[in-house]
Write a protein that holds these residues in place. Structure first.
Motif, short mmCIF file in Angstrom:
data_model
loop_
_atom_site.label_atom_id
_atom_site.label_comp_id
_atom_site.label_asym_id
_atom_site.label_seq_id
_atom_site.Cartn_x
_atom_site.Cartn_y
_atom_site.Cartn_z
N CYS A 200 3.99 1.50 -1.06
CA CYS A 200 4.39 1.79 -2.05
C CYS A 200 3.83 2.13 -3.36
CB CYS A 200 5.04 -0.23 -2.79
SG CYS A 200 6.06 0.14 -4.57
N ILE A 201 2.86 1.92 -3.97
CA ILE A 201 1.42 2.63 -4.68
C ILE A 201 1.10 4.04 -4.34
CG2 ILE A 201 -0.40 0.97 -4.02
CD1 ILE A 201 -0.84 1.30 -6.99
N SER B 123 0.90 -1.45 0.04
CA SER B 123 0.10 0.36 0.05
C SER B 123 0.68 1.21 0.02
CB SER B 123 -0.78 -0.17 0.94
OG SER B 123 -1.83 -0.99 1.12
N VAL C 180 3.08 1.39 -9.79
CA VAL C 180 2.63 0.13 -9.90
C VAL C 180 2.98 -0.97 -9.65
CG1 VAL C 180 1.04 -0.50 -11.77
CG2 VAL C 180 0.37 1.91 -10.48
N ALA D 168 4.50 -2.73 -7.32
CA ALA D 168 3.23 -3.18 -6.36
C ALA D 168 3.39 -4.61 -6.64
CB ALA D 168 2.77 -2.49 -6.58
N ILE D 169 3.15 -4.70 -7.44
CA ILE D 169 2.56 -6.31 -8.64
C ILE D 169 4.10 -6.81 -8.48
CG2 ILE D 169 2.56 -7.16 -10.88
CD1 ILE D 169 1.54 -4.92 -11.94
N SER E 94 3.76 6.95 -3.97
CA SER E 94 4.24 6.41 -5.50
C SER E 94 2.98 8.00 -6.32
CB SER E 94 4.03 5.27 -6.39
OG SER E 94 5.43 4.62 -5.34
N VAL E 95 1.48 7.42 -6.03
CA VAL E 95 1.01 7.83 -6.78
C VAL E 95 0.56 9.60 -6.02
CG1 VAL E 95 -1.88 7.91 -7.28
CG2 VAL E 95 -0.25 6.02 -7.29
N ALA F 260 4.53 6.75 -10.64
CA ALA F 260 3.14 6.25 -10.38
C ALA F 260 3.18 5.05 -10.96
CB ALA F 260 2.07 7.25 -10.82
N ILE F 261 4.13 4.60 -12.56
CA ILE F 261 4.66 3.66 -13.35
C ILE F 261 4.97 2.92 -12.05
CG2 ILE F 261 4.91 2.65 -14.76
CD1 ILE F 261 3.95 5.09 -16.71
#
Length: 207
Positions: A58-59, A56, A106, A109-110, A62-63, A102-103
């Motif tokens: 991480c993404i 959580s 994502v 996070a994956i 970043s966003v 942001a990428i």
């Protein structure tokens, strides 16, 4: 107003520290000091919680960093384009750099979520599971914070690039080099996250 805010903040800090000292002394003097056990508290928490918190952070961070950078640079681009319309298209590269942040979050996070698996064992979690949970937490936090700082850095640099380009278009390329170096901070965070979680295994439970 500033003095009142400082006084209020000092009072809150003093109250919190006083309550913490009172609770610690109470447990110590009543022979129940073992209740203040940080290690035991951490072991009672599920490693799933640590892993999901890390993903959580991480993404999420970043966003937030990407949005913050887009807000900073985008407002300067729009404002400068009112007087100098030619800068609008060329300075969109600053928005792209912010979006890449942001990428990064994502993607990581994956990668982190692939290490989380259901544990069917009723005996609890193994030491490897706790290591994986802690690794995902700190790896995700490192990636998120790096991308947050990267987004702000790119946004501020992109804002200055737009203003400088509106004044003298020869300055754009020079400031763009600085912006590129600022965007590399997010890549460093991605590498740190991979290094931290590199030896973490999937959740397996006690076999």
């Amino acid at each position: 107003m500033s003095g009142y805010t400082t006084y209020t903040r000092s009072a809150i800090n003093t109250t919190v520290v006083g309550l913490a000292l009172w609770a610690g002394l109470y447990l110590l003097l009543t022979g129940r000091g073992e209740r203040f056990n940080v290690g035991g508290y951490l072991l009672r928490l599920s490693p799933y919680m640590w892993g999901l918190y890390g993903i959580s952070f991480c993404i999420g961070l970043s966003v937030i960093g990407a949005a913050w950078g887009i807000f900073i640079s985008g407002s300067s681009i729009l404002g400068g384009a009112v007087r100098t319309p030619r800068i609008a298209t060329k300075n969109l590269i600053s928005i792209i750099f912010c979006e890449v942040v942001a990428i990064y979050g994502v993607i990581m996070a994956i990668v982190f979520s692939a290490k989380i698996a259901a544990v069917n064992s009723e005996d609890g979690f193994s030491a490897s599971d706790y290591y994986t949970g802690y690794a995902l937490f700190w790896g995700g936090l490192a990636v998120g914070l790096a991308n947050l700082i990267c987004g702000v850095a790119v946004g501020i640099t992109g804002s200055n690039a737009a203003v400088a380009d509106a004044h003298d278009q020869q300055l754009f390329v020079k400031i763009l080099v600085i912006e590129i170096f600022g965007s590399v901070i997010g890549l460093f965070g991605l590498i740190v996250g991979l290094l931290v979680t590199g030896k973490a295994e999937d959740f397996a439970g006690i076999v």
